[in-house]
Write an enzyme that holds these catalytic residues in place. Structure first.
Site, PDB file in Angstrom:
ATOM      1  N   LYS A 195       0.840  -1.195   0.000  1.00 29.46           N
ATOM      2  CA  LYS A 195       0.000   0.000   0.000  1.00 29.46           C
ATOM      3  C   LYS A 195       0.880   1.253   0.000  1.00 29.46           C
ATOM      4  O   LYS A 195       0.690   2.158  -0.784  1.00 29.46           O
ATOM      5  CB  LYS A 195      -0.904  -0.036   1.230  1.00 29.46           C
ATOM      6  CG  LYS A 195      -1.870   1.113   1.334  1.00 29.46           C
ATOM      7  CD  LYS A 195      -2.846   0.876   2.462  1.00 29.46           C
ATOM      8  CE  LYS A 195      -3.806   2.025   2.628  1.00 29.46           C
ATOM      9  NZ  LYS A 195      -4.782   1.796   3.676  1.00 29.46           N
ATOM     10  N   GLU A 218      10.734  -4.615   4.204  1.00 33.63           N
ATOM     11  CA  GLU A 218      10.795  -6.031   3.843  1.00 33.63           C
ATOM     12  C   GLU A 218      10.459  -6.215   2.356  1.00 33.63           C
ATOM     13  O   GLU A 218      11.148  -6.909   1.612  1.00 33.63           O
ATOM     14  CB  GLU A 218       9.786  -6.852   4.674  1.00 33.63           C
ATOM     15  CG  GLU A 218      10.067  -6.909   6.161  1.00 33.63           C
ATOM     16  CD  GLU A 218       9.449  -5.769   6.942  1.00 33.63           C
ATOM     17  OE1 GLU A 218       9.180  -4.687   6.357  1.00 33.63           O
ATOM     18  OE2 GLU A 218       9.242  -5.929   8.153  1.00 33.63           O
ATOM     19  N   GLY A 252      -4.939  -2.414   5.148  1.00 35.45           N
ATOM     20  CA  GLY A 252      -4.099  -3.532   4.706  1.00 35.45           C
ATOM     21  C   GLY A 252      -4.686  -4.891   5.051  1.00 35.45           C
ATOM     22  O   GLY A 252      -4.804  -5.780   4.202  1.00 35.45           O
ATOM     23  N   ARG A 253      -5.109  -5.067   6.293  1.00 38.50           N
ATOM     24  CA  ARG A 253      -5.573  -6.396   6.719  1.00 38.50           C
ATOM     25  C   ARG A 253      -7.000  -6.700   6.263  1.00 38.50           C
ATOM     26  O   ARG A 253      -7.531  -7.773   6.535  1.00 38.50           O
ATOM     27  CB  ARG A 253      -5.427  -6.540   8.235  1.00 38.50           C
ATOM     28  CG  ARG A 253      -6.058  -5.438   9.039  1.00 38.50           C
ATOM     29  CD  ARG A 253      -5.556  -5.401  10.475  1.00 38.50           C
ATOM     30  NE  ARG A 253      -5.999  -4.220  11.188  1.00 38.50           N
ATOM     31  CZ  ARG A 253      -5.366  -3.044  11.169  1.00 38.50           C
ATOM     32  NH1 ARG A 253      -4.276  -2.904  10.459  1.00 38.50           N
ATOM     33  NH2 ARG A 253      -5.834  -2.029  11.860  1.00 38.50           N
ATOM     34  N   GLU A 273      -3.831  -6.806  15.161  1.00 38.51           N
ATOM     35  CA  GLU A 273      -3.419  -5.500  14.631  1.00 38.51           C
ATOM     36  C   GLU A 273      -4.601  -4.533  14.663  1.00 38.51           C
ATOM     37  O   GLU A 273      -4.424  -3.333  14.831  1.00 38.51           O
ATOM     38  CB  GLU A 273      -2.853  -5.633  13.207  1.00 38.51           C
ATOM     39  CG  GLU A 273      -2.016  -4.423  12.814  1.00 38.51           C
ATOM     40  CD  GLU A 273      -1.301  -4.571  11.470  1.00 38.51           C
ATOM     41  OE1 GLU A 273      -1.982  -4.526  10.439  1.00 38.51           O
ATOM     42  OE2 GLU A 273      -0.074  -4.695  11.466  1.00 38.51           O
ATOM     43  N   HIS A 309      -2.332 -33.221  19.258  1.00 38.49           N
ATOM     44  CA  HIS A 309      -1.138 -33.986  19.607  1.00 38.49           C
ATOM     45  C   HIS A 309       0.025 -33.072  19.958  1.00 38.49           C
ATOM     46  O   HIS A 309       1.169 -33.510  19.978  1.00 38.49           O
ATOM     47  CB  HIS A 309      -0.779 -34.927  18.454  1.00 38.49           C
ATOM     48  CG  HIS A 309      -1.900 -35.878  18.144  1.00 38.49           C
ATOM     49  ND1 HIS A 309      -2.054 -37.091  18.782  1.00 38.49           N
ATOM     50  CD2 HIS A 309      -2.965 -35.752  17.316  1.00 38.49           C
ATOM     51  CE1 HIS A 309      -3.143 -37.690  18.328  1.00 38.49           C
ATOM     52  NE2 HIS A 309      -3.727 -36.893  17.446  1.00 38.49           N
ATOM     53  N   LYS A 364       9.635  -0.086  13.678  1.00 32.97           N
ATOM     54  CA  LYS A 364      10.113   0.244  12.326  1.00 32.97           C
ATOM     55  C   LYS A 364      11.139   1.371  12.397  1.00 32.97           C
ATOM     56  O   LYS A 364      12.182   1.319  11.751  1.00 32.97           O
ATOM     57  CB  LYS A 364       8.947   0.712  11.445  1.00 32.97           C
ATOM     58  CG  LYS A 364       8.041  -0.380  10.934  1.00 32.97           C
ATOM     59  CD  LYS A 364       7.045   0.229   9.940  1.00 32.97           C
ATOM     60  CE  LYS A 364       5.919  -0.711   9.611  1.00 32.97           C
ATOM     61  NZ  LYS A 364       4.851  -0.090   8.850  1.00 32.97           N
TER      62      LYS A 364
HETATM   63  O1  F6P Z   1       3.514  -3.019   9.581  1.00 33.81           O
HETATM   64  C1  F6P Z   1       2.175  -3.345   9.539  1.00 33.81           C
HETATM   65  C2  F6P Z   1       1.609  -3.039   8.218  1.00 33.81           C
HETATM   66  O2  F6P Z   1       1.483  -1.672   8.120  1.00 33.81           O
HETATM   67  C3  F6P Z   1       0.271  -3.735   7.980  1.00 33.81           C
HETATM   68  O3  F6P Z   1      -0.804  -3.041   8.473  1.00 33.81           O
HETATM   69  C4  F6P Z   1       0.263  -3.860   6.494  1.00 33.81           C
HETATM   70  O4  F6P Z   1      -0.668  -4.810   6.085  1.00 33.81           O
HETATM   71  C5  F6P Z   1       1.695  -4.244   6.229  1.00 33.81           C
HETATM   72  O5  F6P Z   1       2.425  -3.491   7.158  1.00 33.81           O
HETATM   73  C6  F6P Z   1       2.201  -4.004   4.849  1.00 33.81           C
HETATM   74  O6  F6P Z   1       2.159  -2.667   4.495  1.00 33.81           O
HETATM   75  P1  F6P Z   1       2.286  -2.218   3.003  1.00 33.81           P
HETATM   76  O7  F6P Z   1       1.167  -2.822   2.239  1.00 33.81           O
HETATM   77  O8  F6P Z   1       2.222  -0.716   3.030  1.00 33.81           O
HETATM   78  O9  F6P Z   1       3.615  -2.692   2.486  1.00 33.81           O
END
Ligand code: F6P
Length: 537
Positions: A199, A205, A259-260, A344, A375, A502
């Site tokens: 987004k 990452e 995002g979620r 979250e 188990h 972060k």
């Molecule tokens: O760090 C959490 C978060 O902001 C989530 O809410 C989101 O889904 C994820 O990182 C990824 O964010 P982006 O889509 O901006 O890379």
């Protein structure tokens, strides 16, 4: 009004204190209508909350909490497009992505994005959008993290039986390089599309993995051919274009989609491409049916609301942790998706107005598939000191032989019943004596064979794992989360709690590379020295 100011709150806390002494079995005896009152058939989803330690008085009080906090009103305001994400000044309109008639102001944008997604799918599968030397794209490498990863990963895994032949999707999320190295392993860059899903288009990452994949494409195809193998889903299109994605391969991720809650948007592009024609639309149709139920069913017949009330009740009773156990290999990734959704969204300590909450707004959410989990950690659920409420997910129609289905169902129901019924020490001792054990040994061993019981659980039934029913199940959880937030008066759509780590990671990365000597706590400084050293070795 929120949980702190609702008139019924004091009554609820008093009732919850007393509820620890309630016998759930006695509730079944004393409330002949219990099954009827606490079971709800929603579209595709059947909710049975009758094994919860919730008596009629507490249930009524919780319904009053829903009325006083206007929980369903909050959901309705979200669906209508109000700015419900107050700290970021945004709407939360994920429901519009699956609605027949989305709000007029965004209907055109949704329609256009859908048309572009369908066209892109068609072109990719037909070979009209081919790789650099005319080869058909065979694999999409989906790079994203959190909400930009978990939903698509879950849906594709769950809907394995509905996959389009000839196209595969691999995922890379972690900044541990092993993730992208594994995702690219054995692939031919000429047949690979790298899809960056972010987004913000700033997530470390994702950009680190994206850059690695872009280098891999460049090495295999030459710089001039890279952009043909890139696509992006983002709310920052200019950043994606500057990064190297062609303008026509950038799909929108709007500010008003969290995002979620985003798998219904273009974030689902890889899902849509890799599922059979129409399956992604069916997923959305199922979700829309659940939306309709959540918005229009009466409070006492509203499945996501009842489940949200049970979640609230569990926390009121001091249960800090909740296990979700899908009895389905196909839903193996559901607990991870739910973790982000619940924790979250609602892992917060202040109301929308910034007032301190009297208790947590989210439980620690975890789980794994049954029967495997039996188990491993079920020992603790049955005999551990703390009572951990469980949500069992049971699928009517499953795969394999008749024996598989019977065994799977029997196991799920047996676990829920064992948690409820328990076994007294007297019964355990009598069983051992009947098996021929000497009285003294039977007495001693019976302490270990005693189950406290009276541990509550909910069963969430689903007819089958198919696009429409899966969509309804996921929407059920989304609504439960948002309604749970509304009951407590919090904002489920922001996530400030992820920011501090972060920020610190940026300065620590500098420290690890010897670029700054910012002060950290002594332990962190020692680790920076150690890992910085390793990095140079
Ligand atoms: O760090 C959490 C978060 O902001 C989530 O809410 C989101 O889904 C994820 O990182 C990824 O964010 P982006 O889509 O901006 O890379």
């Amino acid at each position: 009004m929120n949980a702190t100011t609702a008139p019924v709150w004091a009554e609820l806390t008093a009732r919850a204190g007393a509820a620890r002494d309630i016998s759930i079995r006695a509730l079944f005896d004393g409330e002949p209508d219990r099954l009827k009152r606490l079971c709800i058939a929603a579209p595709h989803v059947f909710l049975d909350a009758s094994k919860e330690p919730l008596d009629r008085g507490a249930h009524d009080a919780l319904l009053r909490l829903a009325a006083q906090t206007e929980a369903l009103g909050f959901l309705q305001r979200a669906v209508r497009g109000d700015v419900v994400n107050s700290t970021e000044g945004r709407a939360a309109l994920h429901t519009a992505l699956r609605a027949d008639t989305p709000p007029a102001s965004i209907a055109g944008a949704i329609r256009d994005a859908n048309a572009r997604m369908h066209a892109f799918r068609r072109d990719l599968l037909s070979g009209a959008h081919a790789g650099a030397d005319g080869k058909k794209i065979k694999t999409i490498v989906h790079i994203g993290i959190g909400g930009s990863d978990l939903g698509p990963r879950l849906v594709l895994d769950a809907l394995k039986r509905f996959r389009e032949p000839g196209i595969d999707v691999r995922f890379a999320a972690n900044i541990d390089g092993a993730d992208i190295v594994d995702a690219l392993e054995g692939l031919d860059p000429r047949e690979t599309l790298v899809l960056i899903v972010s987004k913000t288009f700033t997530t470390l990452e994702t950009l680190t993995n994206g850059a690695y994949a872009r280098d891999w494409l460049r090495a295999g195809l030459g710089q001039e051919n890279v952009s043909r193998h890139l696509a992006a889903i983002t709310a920052a299109p200019q950043k994606a274009i500057a990064w190297g994605v062609g303008e026509n391969a950038v799909f929108p991720f709007w500010d008003w989609v969290g995002g979620r809650y985003s798998l219904w948007s273009a974030v689902g592009l890889s899902t849509m491409i890799a599922l059979q024609e129409g399956a992604f639309d069916a997923l959305k149709r199922g979700a829309a049916a659940m939306d309709d139920h959540a918005l229009n069913a009466l409070p006492e017949a509203n499945a996501p609301l009842l489940s949200a009330l049970c979640q609230t009740w569990r926390r009121l009773m001091g249960r800090a942790s909740i296990a979700t156990i899908p009895y389905s290999r196909r839903l193996a990734l559901l607990p991870a998706w739910l973790q982000q959704l619940e924790m979250e969204s609602n892992g917060k300590s202040v109301t929308r107005d910034g007032d301190a909450l009297p208790m947590s707004a989210a439980a620690i959410t975890w789980g794994d598939v049954g029967a495997n989990a039996q188990h491993s950690f079920f020992q603790l659920l049955h005999q551990g000191y703390d009572s951990v409420p469980v949500d069992f997910i049971v699928i009517d129609e499953t795969e394999g032989a008749h024996a598989h289905r019977v065994g799977l169902h029997a196991n799920a129901l047996a676990q829920a019943e064992a948690l409820l019924m328990g076994k007294t020490r007297e019964t355990a001792e009598a069983e051992l004596l009947a098996a021929g054990m000497a009285p003294e040994a039977a007495r001693a061993l019976s302490a270990h064979k005693t189950f406290p019981g009276n541990r509550g659980s909910t069963i969430i039934g689903l007819k089958r794992i198919a696009p429409e029913s899966l969509g309804a199940l996921l929407a059920f959880f989304e609504h439960r989360t948002v309604l749970g937030a509304a009951l407590m008066g919090i904002n489920p759509f922001d996530q400030w709690g992820v920011e501090l780590g972060k920020q610190l990671a940026v300065t620590i990365a500098d420290g690890l590379q010897g670029r700054s000597a910012r002060l950290h706590d002594p332990s962190t400084s020692a680790w920076i020295a150690r890992l910085g050293q390793t990095a140079q070795d």
